[in-house]
Design a protein around this motif. Structure first.
Motif, PDB file in Angstrom:
ATOM      1  N   GLY A  80      29.511  11.213  -8.196  1.00  0.00           N
ATOM      2  CA  GLY A  80      28.584  10.691  -7.191  1.00  0.00           C
ATOM      3  C   GLY A  80      27.437  11.634  -6.973  1.00  0.00           C
ATOM      4  N   SER A  81      26.394  11.160  -6.332  1.00  0.00           N
ATOM      5  CA  SER A  81      25.232  11.988  -6.032  1.00  0.00           C
ATOM      6  C   SER A  81      25.194  12.265  -4.531  1.00  0.00           C
ATOM      7  N   PRO A  82      24.321  13.207  -4.082  1.00  0.00           N
ATOM      8  CA  PRO A  82      24.234  13.471  -2.655  1.00  0.00           C
ATOM      9  C   PRO A  82      23.897  12.232  -1.841  1.00  0.00           C
ATOM     10  N   SER A  83      23.269  11.268  -2.464  1.00  0.00           N
ATOM     11  CA  SER A  83      22.899  10.053  -1.735  1.00  0.00           C
ATOM     12  C   SER A  83      24.009   9.011  -1.756  1.00  0.00           C
ATOM     13  N   GLY A  84      25.085   9.322  -2.482  1.00  0.00           N
ATOM     14  CA  GLY A  84      26.194   8.383  -2.557  1.00  0.00           C
ATOM     15  C   GLY A  84      26.121   7.436  -3.733  1.00  0.00           C
ATOM     16  N   THR A  85      25.058   7.555  -4.547  1.00  0.00           N
ATOM     17  CA  THR A  85      24.937   6.684  -5.716  1.00  0.00           C
ATOM     18  C   THR A  85      25.560   7.364  -6.918  1.00  0.00           C
ATOM     19  N   SER A  86      26.055   6.578  -7.843  1.00  0.00           N
ATOM     20  CA  SER A  86      26.713   7.121  -9.019  1.00  0.00           C
ATOM     21  C   SER A  86      25.691   7.688 -10.002  1.00  0.00           C
ATOM     22  N   LEU A  87      26.008   8.843 -10.581  1.00  0.00           N
ATOM     23  CA  LEU A  87      25.134   9.455 -11.579  1.00  0.00           C
ATOM     24  C   LEU A  87      25.696   9.201 -12.967  1.00  0.00           C
ATOM     25  N   PRO A  88      24.832   8.845 -13.951  1.00  0.00           N
ATOM     26  CA  PRO A  88      25.320   8.760 -15.327  1.00  0.00           C
ATOM     27  C   PRO A  88      25.853  10.128 -15.749  1.00  0.00           C
ATOM     28  N   GLU A  89      27.094  10.182 -16.190  1.00  0.00           N
ATOM     29  CA  GLU A  89      27.746  11.470 -16.436  1.00  0.00           C
ATOM     30  C   GLU A  89      27.024  12.293 -17.486  1.00  0.00           C
ATOM     31  N   SER A  90      26.634  11.665 -18.605  1.00  0.00           N
ATOM     32  CA  SER A  90      25.980  12.420 -19.670  1.00  0.00           C
ATOM     33  C   SER A  90      24.643  12.993 -19.211  1.00  0.00           C
ATOM     34  N   SER A  97       0.828  -1.209   0.000  1.00  0.00           N
ATOM     35  CA  SER A  97       0.000   0.000   0.000  1.00  0.00           C
ATOM     36  C   SER A  97       0.858   1.253   0.000  1.00  0.00           C
ATOM     37  N   ALA A  98       2.013   1.195   0.683  1.00  0.00           N
ATOM     38  CA  ALA A  98       2.930   2.345   0.677  1.00  0.00           C
ATOM     39  C   ALA A  98       3.430   2.615  -0.735  1.00  0.00           C
ATOM     40  N   GLU A  99       3.700   1.551  -1.489  1.00  0.00           N
ATOM     41  CA  GLU A  99       4.153   1.725  -2.876  1.00  0.00           C
ATOM     42  C   GLU A  99       3.049   2.339  -3.727  1.00  0.00           C
ATOM     43  N   ASP A 132      11.247  -1.654  -3.060  1.00  0.00           N
ATOM     44  CA  ASP A 132      10.986  -2.951  -2.419  1.00  0.00           C
ATOM     45  C   ASP A 132      11.910  -3.216  -1.232  1.00  0.00           C
ATOM     46  N   THR A 133      13.068  -2.571  -1.234  1.00  0.00           N
ATOM     47  CA  THR A 133      14.045  -2.828  -0.167  1.00  0.00           C
ATOM     48  C   THR A 133      13.989  -1.783   0.952  1.00  0.00           C
ATOM     49  N   LEU A 134      13.113  -0.782   0.816  1.00  0.00           N
ATOM     50  CA  LEU A 134      13.063   0.291   1.800  1.00  0.00           C
ATOM     51  C   LEU A 134      12.260  -0.121   3.027  1.00  0.00           C
ATOM     52  N   ASN A 135      12.609   0.468   4.148  1.00  0.00           N
ATOM     53  CA  ASN A 135      11.864   0.273   5.388  1.00  0.00           C
ATOM     54  C   ASN A 135      10.663   1.215   5.394  1.00  0.00           C
ATOM     55  N   VAL A 136       9.458   0.663   5.556  1.00  0.00           N
ATOM     56  CA  VAL A 136       8.239   1.474   5.523  1.00  0.00           C
ATOM     57  C   VAL A 136       8.284   2.562   6.590  1.00  0.00           C
ATOM     58  N   GLU A 137       8.850   2.263   7.755  1.00  0.00           N
ATOM     59  CA  GLU A 137       8.919   3.251   8.837  1.00  0.00           C
ATOM     60  C   GLU A 137       9.740   4.469   8.422  1.00  0.00           C
ATOM     61  N   ALA A 138      10.784   4.219   7.637  1.00  0.00           N
ATOM     62  CA  ALA A 138      11.650   5.330   7.207  1.00  0.00           C
ATOM     63  C   ALA A 138      10.915   6.286   6.275  1.00  0.00           C
ATOM     64  N   LEU A 139       9.880   5.784   5.612  1.00  0.00           N
ATOM     65  CA  LEU A 139       9.138   6.613   4.663  1.00  0.00           C
ATOM     66  C   LEU A 139       8.243   7.638   5.348  1.00  0.00           C
ATOM     67  N   LYS A 140       8.026   7.470   6.652  1.00  0.00           N
ATOM     68  CA  LYS A 140       7.125   8.384   7.349  1.00  0.00           C
ATOM     69  C   LYS A 140       7.751   9.735   7.632  1.00  0.00           C
ATOM     70  N   HIS A 141       9.070   9.802   7.582  1.00  0.00           N
ATOM     71  CA  HIS A 141       9.756  11.062   7.867  1.00  0.00           C
ATOM     72  C   HIS A 141       9.876  11.859   6.567  1.00  0.00           C
ATOM     73  N   ARG A 142       8.772  12.501   6.208  1.00  0.00           N
ATOM     74  CA  ARG A 142       8.692  13.210   4.928  1.00  0.00           C
ATOM     75  C   ARG A 142       8.229  14.648   5.179  1.00  0.00           C
ATOM     76  N   THR A 143       8.390  15.486   4.208  1.00  0.00           N
ATOM     77  CA  THR A 143       7.909  16.864   4.295  1.00  0.00           C
ATOM     78  C   THR A 143       6.802  17.083   3.275  1.00  0.00           C
ATOM     79  N   HIS A 170      16.419   7.310  -6.981  1.00  0.00           N
ATOM     80  CA  HIS A 170      17.120   6.071  -6.630  1.00  0.00           C
ATOM     81  C   HIS A 170      16.363   5.306  -5.542  1.00  0.00           C
ATOM     82  N   MET A 171      15.652   6.022  -4.667  1.00  0.00           N
ATOM     83  CA  MET A 171      14.859   5.350  -3.637  1.00  0.00           C
ATOM     84  C   MET A 171      13.596   4.735  -4.237  1.00  0.00           C
ATOM     85  N   TRP A 172      13.008   5.432  -5.188  1.00  0.00           N
ATOM     86  CA  TRP A 172      11.806   4.897  -5.843  1.00  0.00           C
ATOM     87  C   TRP A 172      12.132   3.622  -6.611  1.00  0.00           C
ATOM     88  N   GLN A 173      13.271   3.598  -7.269  1.00  0.00           N
ATOM     89  CA  GLN A 173      13.651   2.420  -8.039  1.00  0.00           C
ATOM     90  C   GLN A 173      13.967   1.225  -7.130  1.00  0.00           C
TER      91      GLN A 173
END
Length: 412
Positions: free
Chosen positions: A233-243, A100-102, A151-162, A145-148
């Motif tokens: 790198g991105s602010p989240s630490g994931t690599s960004l496609p350079e182009s 349901s969160a998805e 399935d691996t995210l913690n539902v509780e972590a999603l509650k801290h949103r603005t 990157h979180m949306w993609q």
């Protein structure tokens, strides 16, 4: 379109005993036409988020074609369905499962896409916003990157949103770079409509400063993204496609400069070019003109990383136009006040961009605008047309894009 007709609530009407599908075209949906006009169904359509996406995509594609005004029909359906389904209101997050969160996150992303398109179309058609910030009670969308990896995210972590749209450019995802700029664009549109209200006239300098501060903040976040991209790198630490990262930064820098032009400039090209009075000598004009020159420099960077302007062809035209016509004013006046190499260079870049855009997604207005821009620039270098001929050429072109309160613009 045939499948869509049966899902579109506007094609149904209530009758005694249920619902009937209106016959508003000659398209045959069933083999027995006589039955079709009389059949009554116990229930009408049950639209969902996919229907909103369908209307949105039709709106965007049609808005970028030759029959631009037709997109308004689909946009009105989009807005009506967004509010009918309550996508602008955040559901409770208590007790949500991963599934349901998805689903709720998908609804949020569809809503923010509609919100973004609303601001874009409001600029393109010179109209008020249909989705107001005051009625948006929705959490900001997750980073791409979180949306993609949902399935691996913690539902509780999603509650801290603005609540509300992000105001900082944080990545290469559509909602990470384009949504913040469209949120600011909506503020500019609201500010200008209030300024031109016939009874509630307002020249609120405090509001202008707030909008300017948001643009400056957003512009700073582009620099941070650019620096991060250079570090691979991105602010989240994931690599960004350079182009992709380079294109996002280049386009974002340009659109930010256009936001400055829209904040300080005169949106009606004809009125602007005929204005020899207060605006031309004001500090607002100085802000607008310097931002236009900077926008042209940003176009050069875009053409280096995206020579065909194919990154956002259905959206880019209106921002290219608004970044152009202050330079058209400079080009026209060079025949009287003398050459200016920096202005000539900026004009050449803008003309080149219009030529490329014509190849990628051609419209008659762009063809005519580029031709007139080129003629006016040539005349500035070697005056051959009289002042009257120059004004006639300019009016002929810009009258097809009338931009005054009470006139509708053309969606580019």
């Amino acid at each position: 379109m045939s499948f869509l007709r049966r899902r579109d609530m506007d094609n149904w009407r209530r009758v005694s005993g249920g619902w009937q599908l209106e016959e508003d075209s000659a398209t045959s949906l069933d083999t027995d036409k006589s039955d079709r006009s009389r059949r009554t169904f116990s229930a009408g359509p049950t639209p969902g988020v996919d229907d909103v996406l369908t209307f949105l995509l039709l709106t965007i594609v049609i808005s970028g074609g030759e029959y631009k005004s037709d997109c308004v029909k689909w946009w009105n359906k989009t807005v009506g369905l967004v509010k009918y389904l309550g996508l602008h209101k955040e559901p409770s997050m208590s007790g949500q499962s991963q599934g349901s969160a998805e689903g709720h996150e998908e609804h949020r992303r569809v809503f923010w896409l509609a919100y973004t398109v609303d601001r874009h179309l409001a600029l393109s058609h010179n109209r008020p916003l249909d989705i107001l910030d005051a009625e948006c009670e929705v959490f900001s969308p997750l980073p791409e990157h979180m949306w993609q990896a949902f399935d691996t995210l913690n539902v509780e972590a999603l509650k801290h949103r603005t609540y509300g749209p992000p105001m900082t450019i944080s990545g290469t995802g559509f909602f990470e770079y384009f949504l913040p700029m469209m949120a600011i664009l909506g503020d500019i549109i609201d500010f200008r409509l209030r300024r031109y209200h016939p009874r509630l006239v307002s020249n609120d300098d405090a509001s202008l400063e707030v909008i300017k501060a948001n643009i400056v903040h957003c512009e700073g976040s582009i620099c941070e993204l650019s620096d991060t991209q250079n570090l691979s790198g991105s602010p989240s630490g994931t690599s960004l496609p350079e182009s992709t990262a380079k294109m996002v930064v280049a386009y974002a820098v340009y659109i930010i400069k256009v936001l400055y032009v829209l904040l300080y400039g005169n949106w009606d090209a004809i009125t602007m070019l005929e204005d020899d009075g207060d605006w031309i000598t004001s500090s607002r004009f100085a802000e607008c003109s310097s931002s236009s020159i900077a926008a042209a420099q940003a176009i050069s960077d875009i053409l280096k990383v995206d020579p065909e302007l194919s990154f956002m062809p259905y959206l880019f035209g209106i921002y290219l136009f608004h970044g152009s016509f202050v330079l058209l004013l400079f080009a026209e006046r060079m025949s009287r006040i003398g050459p200016n190499p920096s202005v000539e260079e900026a004009c050449e870049v803008i003309i080149r961009a219009h030529e490329v855009a014509i190849v990628t997604l051609s419209t008659e207005f762009q063809k005519t605008f580029r031709k007139a821009f080129r003629s006016i620039l040539y005349n500035a270098r070697r005056p051959e047309m009289s002042e009257t001929e120059l004004q006639t050429l300019r009016k002929e072109v810009l009258s097809t894009y009338r931009w005054t309160m009470g006139h509708r613009g053309l969606c580019l």
